[in-house]
Design a protein around this motif. Structure first.
Motif, PDB file in Angstrom:
ATOM      1  N   UNK A  89       0.817  -1.221   0.000  1.00 39.36           N
ATOM      2  CA  UNK A  89       0.000   0.000   0.000  1.00 39.36           C
ATOM      3  C   UNK A  89       0.849   1.269   0.000  1.00 39.36           C
ATOM      4  N   UNK A  90       2.104   1.139   0.474  1.00 39.37           N
ATOM      5  CA  UNK A  90       3.044   2.269   0.500  1.00 39.37           C
ATOM      6  C   UNK A  90       4.339   1.834  -0.195  1.00 39.37           C
ATOM      7  N   UNK A  91       4.312   1.753  -1.520  1.00 41.18           N
ATOM      8  CA  UNK A  91       5.465   1.210  -2.260  1.00 41.18           C
ATOM      9  C   UNK A  91       6.760   1.956  -1.959  1.00 41.18           C
ATOM     10  N   UNK A  92       7.808   1.175  -1.648  1.00 37.66           N
ATOM     11  CA  UNK A  92       9.118   1.757  -1.410  1.00 37.66           C
ATOM     12  C   UNK A  92       9.285   2.463  -0.082  1.00 37.66           C
ATOM     13  N   UNK A  93       8.259   2.407   0.777  1.00 38.33           N
ATOM     14  CA  UNK A  93       8.292   3.153   2.042  1.00 38.33           C
ATOM     15  C   UNK A  93       8.511   2.273   3.270  1.00 38.33           C
ATOM     16  N   UNK A  94       8.340   0.957   3.115  1.00 40.91           N
ATOM     17  CA  UNK A  94       8.433   0.061   4.270  1.00 40.91           C
ATOM     18  C   UNK A  94       9.356  -1.100   3.955  1.00 40.91           C
ATOM     19  N   UNK A  95      10.334  -1.297   4.835  1.00 43.99           N
ATOM     20  CA  UNK A  95      11.206  -2.469   4.775  1.00 43.99           C
ATOM     21  C   UNK A  95      11.080  -3.208   6.097  1.00 43.99           C
ATOM     22  N   UNK A  96      10.775  -4.483   6.027  1.00 44.62           N
ATOM     23  CA  UNK A  96      10.608  -5.297   7.235  1.00 44.62           C
ATOM     24  C   UNK A  96      11.724  -6.334   7.299  1.00 44.62           C
ATOM     25  N   UNK A  97      12.391  -6.378   8.437  1.00 39.02           N
ATOM     26  CA  UNK A  97      13.482  -7.335   8.657  1.00 39.02           C
ATOM     27  C   UNK A  97      13.013  -8.345   9.698  1.00 39.02           C
ATOM     28  N   UNK A  98      13.004  -9.616   9.324  1.00 44.78           N
ATOM     29  CA  UNK A  98      12.583 -10.675  10.255  1.00 44.78           C
ATOM     30  C   UNK A  98      13.797 -11.093  11.075  1.00 44.78           C
ATOM     31  N   UNK A  99      13.884 -10.572  12.293  1.00 45.74           N
ATOM     32  CA  UNK A  99      15.075 -10.776  13.110  1.00 45.74           C
ATOM     33  C   UNK A  99      14.748 -10.423  14.557  1.00 45.74           C
ATOM     34  N   UNK A 100      15.625 -10.838  15.457  1.00 42.57           N
ATOM     35  CA  UNK A 100      15.548 -10.450  16.863  1.00 42.57           C
ATOM     36  C   UNK A 100      16.122  -9.032  16.982  1.00 42.57           C
ATOM     37  N   UNK A 101      15.344  -8.108  17.541  1.00 50.73           N
ATOM     38  CA  UNK A 101      15.768  -6.707  17.611  1.00 50.73           C
ATOM     39  C   UNK A 101      17.074  -6.532  18.376  1.00 50.73           C
ATOM     40  N   UNK A 102      17.329  -7.411  19.351  1.00 50.21           N
ATOM     41  CA  UNK A 102      18.552  -7.294  20.140  1.00 50.21           C
ATOM     42  C   UNK A 102      19.791  -7.697  19.347  1.00 50.21           C
ATOM     43  N   UNK A 103      19.589  -8.381  18.213  1.00 48.51           N
ATOM     44  CA  UNK A 103      20.717  -8.870  17.424  1.00 48.51           C
ATOM     45  C   UNK A 103      20.981  -8.034  16.171  1.00 48.51           C
ATOM     46  N   UNK A 104      20.091  -7.097  15.854  1.00 48.84           N
ATOM     47  CA  UNK A 104      20.204  -6.318  14.613  1.00 48.84           C
ATOM     48  C   UNK A 104      21.235  -5.197  14.763  1.00 48.84           C
ATOM     49  N   UNK A 105      22.056  -5.009  13.732  1.00 54.35           N
ATOM     50  CA  UNK A 105      22.986  -3.873  13.681  1.00 54.35           C
ATOM     51  C   UNK A 105      22.216  -2.688  13.104  1.00 54.35           C
ATOM     52  N   UNK A 106      21.426  -2.048  13.941  1.00 52.96           N
ATOM     53  CA  UNK A 106      20.508  -1.014  13.468  1.00 52.96           C
ATOM     54  C   UNK A 106      21.196   0.172  12.786  1.00 52.96           C
ATOM     55  N   UNK A 107      22.297   0.714  13.339  1.00 59.38           N
ATOM     56  CA  UNK A 107      22.914   1.878  12.678  1.00 59.38           C
ATOM     57  C   UNK A 107      23.306   1.596  11.235  1.00 59.38           C
ATOM     58  N   UNK A 108      23.648   0.344  10.919  1.00 63.16           N
ATOM     59  CA  UNK A 108      24.064   0.001   9.560  1.00 63.16           C
ATOM     60  C   UNK A 108      22.909   0.048   8.569  1.00 63.16           C
ATOM     61  N   UNK A 109      21.680   0.116   9.061  1.00 63.81           N
ATOM     62  CA  UNK A 109      20.517   0.119   8.186  1.00 63.81           C
ATOM     63  C   UNK A 109      20.216   1.497   7.612  1.00 63.81           C
ATOM     64  N   UNK A 110      20.835   2.537   8.183  1.00 69.91           N
ATOM     65  CA  UNK A 110      20.452   3.907   7.835  1.00 69.91           C
ATOM     66  C   UNK A 110      21.653   4.703   7.341  1.00 69.91           C
ATOM     67  N   UNK A 111      21.377   5.560   6.345  1.00 67.77           N
ATOM     68  CA  UNK A 111      22.411   6.466   5.838  1.00 67.77           C
ATOM     69  C   UNK A 111      22.366   7.801   6.564  1.00 67.77           C
ATOM     70  N   UNK A 112      21.218   8.111   7.181  1.00 70.20           N
ATOM     71  CA  UNK A 112      21.083   9.325   7.987  1.00 70.20           C
ATOM     72  C   UNK A 112      20.592   8.922   9.371  1.00 70.20           C
ATOM     73  N   UNK A 113      20.272   9.914  10.202  1.00 72.41           N
ATOM     74  CA  UNK A 113      19.874   9.622  11.585  1.00 72.41           C
ATOM     75  C   UNK A 113      18.353   9.504  11.675  1.00 72.41           C
ATOM     76  N   UNK A 114      17.847   8.312  11.940  1.00 75.52           N
ATOM     77  CA  UNK A 114      16.398   8.129  12.018  1.00 75.52           C
ATOM     78  C   UNK A 114      15.845   8.506  13.387  1.00 75.52           C
ATOM     79  N   UNK A 115      14.546   8.649  13.437  1.00 73.17           N
ATOM     80  CA  UNK A 115      13.824   8.645  14.714  1.00 73.17           C
ATOM     81  C   UNK A 115      13.478   7.191  15.030  1.00 73.17           C
ATOM     82  N   UNK A 116      13.599   6.802  16.279  1.00 72.32           N
ATOM     83  CA  UNK A 116      13.157   5.473  16.702  1.00 72.32           C
ATOM     84  C   UNK A 116      11.787   5.644  17.361  1.00 72.32           C
ATOM     85  N   UNK A 117      10.789   4.972  16.807  1.00 73.68           N
ATOM     86  CA  UNK A 117       9.418   5.076  17.312  1.00 73.68           C
ATOM     87  C   UNK A 117       8.879   3.658  17.451  1.00 73.68           C
TER      88      UNK A 117
END
Length: 275
Positions: free
Chosen positions: A88-116
């Motif tokens: 419904x929102x093409x190109x706007x949502x990426x879902x990663x199936x993973x344990x949040x405690x194990x994800x290298x979150x900073x590597x996912x972003x080129x800029x500084x995101x808000x965490x919500x």
């Protein structure tokens, strides 16, 4: 404007039920979710990192506000519903199936995101501590996080109050923290046994000369025996009691009476002494 089926219909169609083992409690009230999504500010063009989207209630509100969302979800039952939302929102949502405690979150972003996030109750505090303890300045712009109200109260507690403790000091030494809104237990499906609250944290400059490890050592000792005087609780930290007296902090005080600024100053002094 993108028109989506009611979230209750999506949950029913996919046979989704909140998992107690995963700390899930779904929020279905679209107006409430929209209020939470607005807390970080204007979302148009913003990048958002979301933990535990579940069937995508908060994700909907974030996308509707104009954000792009990267979400981490370990419950594969939710993937079809989230895939529909992505369509419904093409190109706007990426879902990663993973344990949040194990994800290298900073590597996912080129800029500084808000965490919500409406954080899973069983890992919420661990995630927050990780985000606050990472190298500073942080890789995120702000944190907008749902917690059990008791945890939220601890994050924002002021000195010499009932909830003031290690989490208060850790949160407030390098961020500005406030409770943005309370959320009644009846807003969730299923309703949890406790009330909840959304906390908003924005980063401050990290105080110079204050190693996190030293601050953690001091607060662990002080609040680990919070009913004892500082001269007793801090005697296992080399030089701490002498440093208190040199700073004019009475060693007869207890941990809950020591402000964040005083803990920071003590950590700085001890770090300087150790070279």
């Amino acid at each position: 404007m993108t028109t989506l089926p009611p979230l209750r219909d999506v949950i029913a169609r996919h046979g989704l039920q909140a998992s107690k083992a995963l700390g899930q409690n779904f929020l279905l009230d679209s107006q409430l979710l929209a209020r939470i999504a607005r807390i970080p500010g204007d979302l148009d063009g913003a990048e958002i990192f979301e933990i535990g989207p579940g069937p995508g209630g908060l994700t909907r509100a974030l996308l509707a506000g104009g954000a792009s969302v990267i979400a981490v979800e370990r419950d594969r039952r939710c993937m079809p519903a989230l895939a529909e939302l992505g369509e419904a929102y093409p190109g706007k949502l990426r879902v990663i199936e993973e344990d949040a405690l194990a994800v290298d979150a900073p590597a996912l972003f080129s800029s500084r995101p808000h965490i919500v996030s409406n954080l899973p109750y069983n890992i919420g505090t661990a995630l927050l501590v990780g985000w606050l303890s990472a190298p500073w300045a942080p890789w995120w712009q702000s944190l907008t996080l749902m917690f059990q109200k008791e945890v939220a109260d601890r994050i924002v507690a002021t000195v010499d109050s009932e909830h003031y403790g290690r989490l208060s000091v850790l949160a407030q030494w390098r961020t500005s923290a406030r409770i943005a809104m309370g959320v009644h237990r009846s807003a969730f499906t299923p309703p949890p046994k406790v009330m909840s609250a959304v906390v908003h944290l924005t980063p401050l400059d990290s105080p110079a000369g204050v190693p996190l490890a030293m601050l953690e050592q001091i607060t662990a000792a002080a609040f680990g025996q919070r009913r004892k005087m500082l001269r007793q609780s801090l005697k296992g930290v080399p030089g701490a009691v002498d440093a208190l007296e040199a700073m004019g902090i009475a060693p007869t005080r207890r941990a809950e009476t020591v402000s964040v600024a005083e803990f920071v100053a003590l950590a700085r002094k001890l770090a300087a002494q150790q070279g």
